[in-house]
Write an enzyme that holds these catalytic residues in place. Structure first.
Site, PDB file in Angstrom:
ATOM      1  N   GLY A 294      -8.082  26.781 -17.016  1.00 37.77           N
ATOM      2  CA  GLY A 294      -8.342  28.409 -16.579  1.00 37.77           C
ATOM      3  C   GLY A 294      -9.231  29.351 -17.438  1.00 37.77           C
ATOM      4  N   ASN A 295     -10.212  30.742 -17.726  1.00 38.86           N
ATOM      5  CA  ASN A 295     -10.602  31.346 -18.015  1.00 38.86           C
ATOM      6  C   ASN A 295     -11.022  32.558 -17.600  1.00 38.86           C
ATOM      7  OD1 ASN A 295     -13.142  31.480 -16.336  1.00 38.86           O
ATOM      8  ND2 ASN A 295     -13.374  29.729 -16.557  1.00 38.86           N
ATOM      9  N   ARG A 296     -10.579  33.790 -17.767  1.00 41.45           N
ATOM     10  CA  ARG A 296     -10.477  35.227 -17.936  1.00 41.45           C
ATOM     11  C   ARG A 296     -11.708  35.359 -16.830  1.00 41.45           C
ATOM     12  NH1 ARG A 296      -6.144  36.874 -20.769  1.00 41.45           N
ATOM     13  NH2 ARG A 296      -6.018  35.344 -22.893  1.00 41.45           N
ATOM     14  N   SER A 297     -12.702  35.009 -16.509  1.00 43.99           N
ATOM     15  CA  SER A 297     -13.395  35.003 -15.449  1.00 43.99           C
ATOM     16  C   SER A 297     -12.791  36.268 -14.419  1.00 43.99           C
ATOM     17  CB  SER A 297     -14.960  34.490 -15.264  1.00 43.99           C
ATOM     18  OG  SER A 297     -15.506  34.919 -14.100  1.00 43.99           O
TER      19      SER A 297
ATOM     20  N   ALA B  62     -18.459  31.620 -15.064  1.00 44.48           N
ATOM     21  CA  ALA B  62     -18.233  30.982 -15.774  1.00 44.48           C
ATOM     22  C   ALA B  62     -17.173  29.896 -15.652  1.00 44.48           C
ATOM     23  CB  ALA B  62     -16.582  31.689 -16.939  1.00 44.48           C
TER      24      ALA B  62
END
Ligand code: CTP
Length: 422
Positions: A216-219, A282
């Site tokens: 995943g990512n930090r969005s 994102a």
């Protein structure tokens, strides 16, 4: 909240019904007029006297109260908002199917006011495909949902299904009232997106490795959700495709997705009918090539994860862009300086055939992923440029939507001039 909003508070028969007394008190304290509607089963969990002592209006339970021949239409017309907390699987199923067997379900069908549901039930019930399908349908119809939290449930079980925190419910109520109030032109907000269909994406995609792990990512989805709220408050017909579990104002159609593949399917089909598409999500650039369907075990050794590229949704939208459709992309950069950011963002604008790109330096203090604030640089295909210094994400959303509206009206004027010249 302000302006004494009128709220129908629906209470269903679940253990969380006891929390609706406190919810009622806090709504009234915040300045709302509250008319509680209890289902028959709600009486098993909460006394009518308790709610009637806290509410500003009489508690109603039945369609057949003689003093009021058609209470559901009256209540439906009276309400600025219908809030159901807790909403049980039965209520959700009836509302999705358009059934009206009691006063609460009849009021839900008879109202044109925004509706916010706060589901609460056992984890197994919440996760049942029938309930999840009904929820997806209701979200797509623009029903606001305050997602249940995870915690202790009746009988001592622990899991998702617990009524959301009251603070979160109250936040969804005020966002919905603000959005709807602005939509009705009450606070004089410009209705410059009336009749326009917008598709907005938000949040970071999650690409599964196995049933419990993902890349995943930090969005956080905050910027995309703020854009959807701003567009809806200006009269836009908004569909939000999001991965984020954030409360959304009722009136915004919501499609929840998780992966880049799911987002691609949703966005490409919705985009065919859209006047404006904003890709604020994102989206992962890579995903595990072969996710496994059972949990990877430590004893199996360190797994070798092979990645493959995900579809570039924005590039596909650029290729298929319909005549007159406005395409807005985001560019999350980690530049050495503002020139490099401008350069990278303009390259994305050209490569993906965008009309507008919103660039941000995700490493700048207070900006980008997870923060409530952002600082962006807007670059349009006509060479226009607008910098928005660090401010809250709703204000950034306002400037982005202002720019979109300006570009749309410039196009309208150009088309008119062309028409006259021919
Ligand atoms: N985007 C997309 N599909 C992808 C990746 C990105 O639609 N698979 C969109 C994002 O929603 C955003 C824009 O493309 O609006 C730019 O995303 P970003 O990650 O900054 O750029 P990339 O195109 O992935 O390029 P790079 O990673 O090389 O910077």
């Amino acid at each position: 909240m302000g302006n004494q909003p009128r709220i129908v508070l629906g209470v269903c028969g679940g253990i969380a019904a006891y929390k609706s007394a406190e919810l009622c008190r806090r709504l009234v304290e915040g300045g709302a007029s509250v008319a509680p509607v209890m289902t028959e089963d709600a009486h098993r969990f909460l006394g009518e006297v308790t709610l009637s002592a806290l509410a500003t209006e009489a508690v109603r339970t039945s369609l057949w109260d003689e003093r009021e021949p058609i209470p559901h239409t009256r209540l439906g017309q009276w309400a600025d908002l219908v809030l159901v907390a807790p909403a049980t699987a039965r209520l959700i199923g009836a509302y999705a199917a358009g059934l009206s067997h009691d006063l609460l379900t009849a009021t839900l069908l008879a109202t044109r006011a925004p509706v916010v549901l706060c589901p609460a039930m056992h984890t197994e019930m919440w996760e049942h495909p029938a309930v999840q399908d009904n929820m997806a349908l209701l979200r797509q119809r623009g029903v606001g949902v305050v997602e249940p939290g995870t915690g202790r449930l009746a009988g001592g079980d622990v899991g998702p299904g617990r009524l959301a925190d009251l603070d979160e419910i109250l936040r969804a109520v005020s966002v919905t009232l603000e959005t709807a109030g602005a939509g009705a032109g009450r606070d004089g907000a410009a209705q410059d997106l009336a009749g326009q269909r917008l598709v907005i994406t938000a949040g970071g995609t999650r690409e599964p490795l196995d049933p419990v792990r993902f890349l995943g990512n930090r969005s956080s989805g905050k910027q995309g959700h703020a854009l959807a709220e701003e567009a809806a408050s200006r009269g836009g017909n908004v569909t939000l495709v999001t991965t984020a579990d954030r409360p959304v104002a009722a009136g915004i159609r919501v499609m929840k997705v998780e992966t880049a593949g799911e987002m691609e399917r949703a966005v490409l089909s919705l985009a065919e009918e859209a006047d404006v598409v904003v890709m604020a999500a994102a989206v992962a650039d890579f995903r595990p090539k072969a996710p496994v369907d059972r949990k990877l075990k430590r004893a199996d050794g360190v797994p070798e994860i092979v990645l493959e590229p995900t579809p570039d949704i924005l590039a596909a939208l650029g290729e298929r862009k319909g005549h007159g459709q406005l395409l807005v992309g985001f560019a999350a950069e980690t530049p050495e300086g503002s020139d490099e950011m401008r350069h990278e963002a303009l390259a994305k604008l050209r490569r993906k055939r965008l009309d507008l790109v919103v660039a941000n330096d995700v490493l700048a203090p207070g900006a980008g992923f997870g923060h409530d604030t952002n600082a962006v640089l807007l670059l349009d295909a006509g060479g226009g440029e607008r910098a928005v210094p660090l401010t809250d994400k709703r204000e950034v959303a306002r400037v982005v939507i202002d720019t979109v509206v300006e570009m749309m009206s410039r196009r309208g004027r150009d088309a008119e001039t062309k028409g006259r010249q021919q």
